[in-house]
Scaffold this motif. Structure first.
Motif, PDB file in Angstrom:
ATOM      1  N   GLY A 285       6.563   2.867  -0.100  1.00 47.73           N
ATOM      2  CA  GLY A 285       6.119   1.492  -0.039  1.00 47.73           C
ATOM      3  C   GLY A 285       5.345   1.040   1.175  1.00 47.73           C
ATOM      4  O   GLY A 285       5.432  -0.126   1.557  1.00 47.73           O
ATOM      5  N   LEU A 286       4.523   1.899   1.796  1.00 46.85           N
ATOM      6  CA  LEU A 286       3.719   1.433   2.931  1.00 46.85           C
ATOM      7  C   LEU A 286       2.744   0.338   2.512  1.00 46.85           C
ATOM      8  O   LEU A 286       2.429  -0.565   3.299  1.00 46.85           O
ATOM      9  N   GLU A 287       2.246   0.405   1.284  1.00 43.02           N
ATOM     10  CA  GLU A 287       1.357  -0.651   0.779  1.00 43.02           C
ATOM     11  C   GLU A 287       2.051  -2.005   0.814  1.00 43.02           C
ATOM     12  O   GLU A 287       1.511  -2.991   1.341  1.00 43.02           O
ATOM     13  N   GLU A 288       3.273  -2.092   0.293  1.00 44.60           N
ATOM     14  CA  GLU A 288       4.001  -3.369   0.250  1.00 44.60           C
ATOM     15  C   GLU A 288       4.423  -3.809   1.645  1.00 44.60           C
ATOM     16  O   GLU A 288       4.527  -5.005   1.920  1.00 44.60           O
ATOM     17  N   VAL A 289       4.664  -2.843   2.526  1.00 47.18           N
ATOM     18  CA  VAL A 289       4.973  -3.180   3.923  1.00 47.18           C
ATOM     19  C   VAL A 289       3.806  -3.937   4.552  1.00 47.18           C
ATOM     20  O   VAL A 289       3.985  -4.976   5.180  1.00 47.18           O
ATOM     21  N   CYS A 290       2.603  -3.408   4.369  1.00 47.73           N
ATOM     22  CA  CYS A 290       1.409  -4.057   4.942  1.00 47.73           C
ATOM     23  C   CYS A 290       1.171  -5.419   4.308  1.00 47.73           C
ATOM     24  O   CYS A 290       0.796  -6.375   5.003  1.00 47.73           O
ATOM     25  N   GLN A 291       1.380  -5.522   3.009  1.00 48.23           N
ATOM     26  CA  GLN A 291       1.216  -6.814   2.336  1.00 48.23           C
ATOM     27  C   GLN A 291       2.213  -7.830   2.879  1.00 48.23           C
ATOM     28  O   GLN A 291       1.882  -9.002   3.090  1.00 48.23           O
ATOM     29  N   SER A 292       3.445  -7.383   3.125  1.00 47.05           N
ATOM     30  CA  SER A 292       4.488  -8.293   3.602  1.00 47.05           C
ATOM     31  C   SER A 292       4.267  -8.712   5.053  1.00 47.05           C
ATOM     32  O   SER A 292       4.389  -9.890   5.400  1.00 47.05           O
ATOM     33  N   LEU A 293       3.925  -7.754   5.913  1.00 48.39           N
ATOM     34  CA  LEU A 293       3.807  -8.053   7.345  1.00 48.39           C
ATOM     35  C   LEU A 293       2.474  -8.690   7.706  1.00 48.39           C
ATOM     36  O   LEU A 293       2.414  -9.521   8.620  1.00 48.39           O
ATOM     37  N   PHE A 294       1.403  -8.302   6.994  1.00 42.74           N
ATOM     38  CA  PHE A 294       0.061  -8.736   7.404  1.00 42.74           C
ATOM     39  C   PHE A 294      -0.726  -9.471   6.326  1.00 42.74           C
ATOM     40  O   PHE A 294      -1.819  -9.964   6.588  1.00 42.74           O
ATOM     41  N   GLY A 295      -0.193  -9.519   5.105  1.00 37.50           N
ATOM     42  CA  GLY A 295      -0.895 -10.213   4.040  1.00 37.50           C
ATOM     43  C   GLY A 295      -2.107  -9.484   3.522  1.00 37.50           C
ATOM     44  O   GLY A 295      -2.974 -10.084   2.881  1.00 37.50           O
ATOM     45  N   GLY A 296      -2.207  -8.183   3.798  1.00 41.07           N
ATOM     46  CA  GLY A 296      -3.339  -7.391   3.322  1.00 41.07           C
ATOM     47  C   GLY A 296      -2.892  -6.011   2.911  1.00 41.07           C
ATOM     48  O   GLY A 296      -1.777  -5.586   3.197  1.00 41.07           O
ATOM     49  N   SER A 297      -3.777  -5.277   2.240  1.00 38.87           N
ATOM     50  CA  SER A 297      -3.395  -3.985   1.673  1.00 38.87           C
ATOM     51  C   SER A 297      -3.417  -2.880   2.727  1.00 38.87           C
ATOM     52  O   SER A 297      -3.984  -3.027   3.824  1.00 38.87           O
ATOM     53  N   LEU A 298      -2.833  -1.766   2.361  1.00 40.98           N
ATOM     54  CA  LEU A 298      -2.737  -0.605   3.239  1.00 40.98           C
ATOM     55  C   LEU A 298      -4.102  -0.111   3.694  1.00 40.98           C
ATOM     56  O   LEU A 298      -4.248   0.368   4.826  1.00 40.98           O
ATOM     57  N   ILE A 299      -5.098  -0.231   2.830  1.00 44.48           N
ATOM     58  CA  ILE A 299      -6.412   0.323   3.157  1.00 44.48           C
ATOM     59  C   ILE A 299      -7.008  -0.296   4.422  1.00 44.48           C
ATOM     60  O   ILE A 299      -7.832   0.301   5.100  1.00 44.48           O
ATOM     61  N   HIS A 300      -6.548  -1.505   4.769  1.00 44.52           N
ATOM     62  CA  HIS A 300      -7.032  -2.176   5.978  1.00 44.52           C
ATOM     63  C   HIS A 300      -6.093  -1.990   7.160  1.00 44.52           C
ATOM     64  O   HIS A 300      -6.346  -2.540   8.240  1.00 44.52           O
ATOM     65  N   GLN A 301      -5.006  -1.241   6.957  1.00 44.34           N
ATOM     66  CA  GLN A 301      -3.991  -1.100   8.008  1.00 44.34           C
ATOM     67  C   GLN A 301      -3.636   0.369   8.237  1.00 44.34           C
ATOM     68  O   GLN A 301      -2.488   0.708   8.497  1.00 44.34           O
ATOM     69  N   GLN A 302      -4.623   1.248   8.174  1.00 46.82           N
ATOM     70  CA  GLN A 302      -4.328   2.673   8.310  1.00 46.82           C
ATOM     71  C   GLN A 302      -3.682   2.997   9.655  1.00 46.82           C
ATOM     72  O   GLN A 302      -2.699   3.750   9.732  1.00 46.82           O
TER      73      GLN A 302
END
Length: 735
Positions: A515-532
């Motif tokens: 769930g790294l995708e959902e982690v980024c959505q929860s913490l930063f409001g954006g998808s994993l692709i922008h939070q590598q």
């Protein structure tokens, strides 16, 4: 103990309602018997019930019953409460024993009720937790029900209460709880070559070494069914081409001898005899592998599933090894059975090394091209790079390829204590526990420090769970899986009556995450692709926790990008129930697997590979990346994609939908109905997480709701023609 003869104020007319609905007369003798049973469990005899205390007990109960107005019926639960209150007044030691025993019984009742509910669900509705189990079969139902009970026993009585609580609340997921109850080991690299060589013993009979390649395939299938029944998880036969090649050589030589004898009275050129021997040997290889593949796809082992078998190949360059590899690919590409269905097992993994098979002038380049043709329509083989990354380093260091244990689990290095030799084949994993990273991110509410603190807290718990299981599983005797532990399947053997603890010194235990995708959505409001960068920091943090725990304890802990088939659904359902619908976090029916970009990300093949490759270098266990392609994708496109992934040191899989219409036998990429004849009688194969499975069998899905939703959301990543993909590769590589 004296007989108590108190008359309980009219209580002789009172009726007791039992848990099963039966009503029986009030009985003071039953109360006294229960109290005496608790008294006998008190270790200090001086603190047990006396006759006077027993009389006092009955007196206090009678007094409380008299206070109940107009009661004709009393429940057993109410009686238990009355007994507890009375014992607390007359004997504290017996009170504590009675209370503890009552709680123990309540746990048994709760476990039984949960198991019963699960059993009824399985009997009438089936179960879709494991897509490769047909829960409509009676044998599967029986196994599932037994596992349901063992899961409950594990949760209620074997795990530390805080571990069970963390699992049930969804902070962690302890995989394969039922199998843990019986202390089984997990995924393995089974040493089939060692078992076959010289023969082996099973069920009191001694089996001789096979004398032909067809017999070797048959025995390998039987050994696989037996040994895989006594563990759980993936079962890999590493470098199967090298294992079977000597038996093909034996067959060929025997054929030369037999044909020469048959034709000794005729003037037949030796070249003709050789050609006949070659054809007969190839027929044996083909028939042997067809039988092996058919057996693995149609015969369930004792776990009520076809065994999760992987075979790896592609590095052996001698004549017969190459013929075995080509035969595997040819038969898989042709399809299985009358309808030409895509086979599910064994999972095929092509071991890629540029100087062996990845470059045009390498000796096995023809195998590489044949593998790509097979993947276009049959998904397998997957491709494992030995040119870069940690497996490239191992290969450079000791010349040994490390095959995946099953679909995507990998072993940490281990050195034989007596020789220092690096060992991989013959080792196993003892289990996996996965962290619910999205839940931790939601709890952190934007606070990254709190998020990482939760990761550290529950990772420490996971290591404690593993330490406990190493000790538990280590007590099991070699006879629990004799082919593996006693007859050569493991890197070392123990006696049938000896514990397997020495073998487990080489076994890994996995800390998983999703769930790294959902982690980024929860913490930063954006998808994993922008939070590598952030995601890589989290995976690196997990890796450090694993390395520190390994250093501290001496156990071979490993970081695992979990192949979560049903878990992505379970975790998401828990998170949604606890926190409600959160857009892009709990709003879908599934969480995203490990470090993967979300399946809806519209990115090109090389962009997806380039993004996910760095995670492979950190989380070296459980790592695999896929790209979605159309059925029958252009060979050039596929080759450039695989070339690029191999240059990055990746483990790479091709995702297509491989469907067959059972009415008109049309093959292609379709799921709901046949585009040629409109029939809904479809058998489709897709990738679950690491393994393939049936998306539909005769129109019915084998997947849980979360996995069905995830597969529907997948987008194709194809980028034009091969030349366009090659240019994109160069562009990304130059960056």
């Amino acid at each position: 103990m004296v007989q108590i003869n108190l008359m309980l104020g009219g209580n002789d007319l009172l009726t007791v309602s039992k848990k099963n609905g039966e009503q029986v007369p009030w009985s003071q003798e039953r109360i006294i018997a229960a109290a005496n049973k608790a008294s006998r469990r008190v270790s200090d005899k001086n603190n047990r019930l006396t006759d006077t205390q027993t009389e006092d007990l009955i007196y206090f109960i009678d007094k409380e019953v008299d206070r109940l107005p107009n009661r004709e019926v009393i429940s057993t639960l109410e009686i238990h409460d009355l007994v507890l209150d009375a014992l607390q007044k007359v004997n504290l030691a017996v009170y504590m024993e009675y209370k503890a025993y009552r709680k123990y019984k309540e746990k048994y009742i709760e476990a039984f009720d949960s198991a019963k509910d699960f059993a009824e669900k399985v009997v009438y509705n089936g179960d879709k937790e494991n897509a490769n189990r047909d829960s409509t079969l009676n044998s599967t139902k029986q196994t599932l029900i037994a596992e349901g009970l063992m899961r409950e026993l594990m949760l209620k009585f074997e795990l530390e209460p805080e571990w069970a609580k963390a699992h049930q609340e969804g902070w962690i997921h302890i995989h394969d709880l039922a199998q843990r109850y019986s202390s089984q080991t997990n995924c393995c690299l089974f040493d089939m070559g060692n078992v076959l060589a010289g023969g082996f013993e099973l069920n009191g009979s001694r089996y001789i070494e096979p004398k032909s390649v067809q017999a070797a395939w048959a025995v390998a299938g039987d050994v696989t069914l037996s040994a895989s029944s006594n563990q759980y998880g993936g079962f890999t036969l590493a470098e199967i081409d090298g294992i079977l090649a000597p038996y093909a050589e034996k067959t060929y030589n025997k054929q030369i001898e037999t044909i020469s004898e048959q034709l000794k009275d005729f003037d037949v050129p030796h070249s003709t005899i050789e050609e006949m021997a070659y054809k007969n040997t190839m027929r044996e290889i083909e028939q042997g592998y067809q039988g092996f593949e058919t057996k693995l796809n149609t015969i369930s082992n004792s776990l009520a599933q076809v065994p999760f078998v992987t075979v790896t190949f592609g590095l052996k360059t001698d004549f017969w090894a190459k013929k075995i590899s080509k035969t595997i690919l040819k038969i898989r590409e042709n399809g299985m059975g009358e309808n030409g269905l895509t086979a599910i097992f064994p999972k095929l993994v092509f071991l890629s090394r540029k100087d062996v098979n990845g470059a045009p002038h390498s000796p096995n380049y023809d195998l590489y091209l044949a593998a790509i043709e097979c993947s276009r329509t049959r998904l397998y083989p997957d491709y494992l790079s030995l040119d870069a990354g940690n497996l490239g380093e191992v290969y450079e260091r000791c010349g040994k390829p490390v095959s995946p244990m099953g679909c995507r689990a990998y072993l940490s290095p281990f050195y034989k204590p007596d020789t220092g030799e690096e060992v991989y084949v013959g080792r196993n994993n003892v289990g996996a526990v996965t962290l619910n990273l999205p839940k931790m991110a939601i709890e952190a509410a934007g606070n990254v420090k709190k998020f990482t603190d939760l990761i550290a807290e529950y990772s420490e718990m996971v290591f404690a769970i593993h330490e406990d299981y190493y000790e538990r599983a280590g007590k099991i005797k070699g006879s629990s899986n004799p082919l593996n532990f006693c007859e050569g399947g493991s890197w070392m053997s123990v006696g049938y009556d000896e514990p397997i603890a020495p073998i487990l010194k080489a076994s890994t235990a996995s800390l998983g995450y999703v769930g790294l995708e959902e982690v980024c959505q929860s913490l930063f409001g954006g998808s994993l692709i922008h939070q590598q960068e952030f995601a890589l920091e989290i995976v690196s943090f997990l890796k450090k926790l694993v390395d520190d725990a390994r250093e501290e304890t001496g156990y071979l802990f490993a970081l695992y990008s979990s192949p979560a088939e049903s878990l992505i659904y379970r975790f998401n359902e828990i998170n949604r129930e606890q926190y409600g619908l959160i857009e892009n976090v709990t709003s879908r029916d599934y969480a995203t697997n490990s470090f993967h970009l979300h399946v809806t990300e519209d990115v090109s093949v090389p962009e997806k590979i380039n993004f996910e490759a760095p995670f492979h270098a950190i989380a070296t266990g459980g790592r695999i990346s896929y790209c979605e392609f159309a059925y029958g994708v252009d060979s050039n496109v596929l080759k450039h994609a695989i070339d690029f992934a191999m240059s990055k040191g990746m483990y790479y899989g091709v995702n297509v939908v491989s469907a067959t219409c059972n009415k008109c036998l049309h093959h292609g990429d379709f799921d709901d109905y046949c585009p040629k004849c409109d029939s809904e009688d479809i058998t489709s194969v897709t990738r679950v997480c690491g393994y393939l499975s049936f998306g539909k069998v005769k129109g019915d899905s084998r997947y849980n709701l979360g996995k069905q939703a995830e597969i529907r959301d997948r987008v194709k990543h194809t980028v034009g023609y091969g030349e366009a993909l090659a240019e994109k590769n160069k562009e990304l590589t130059s960056k």
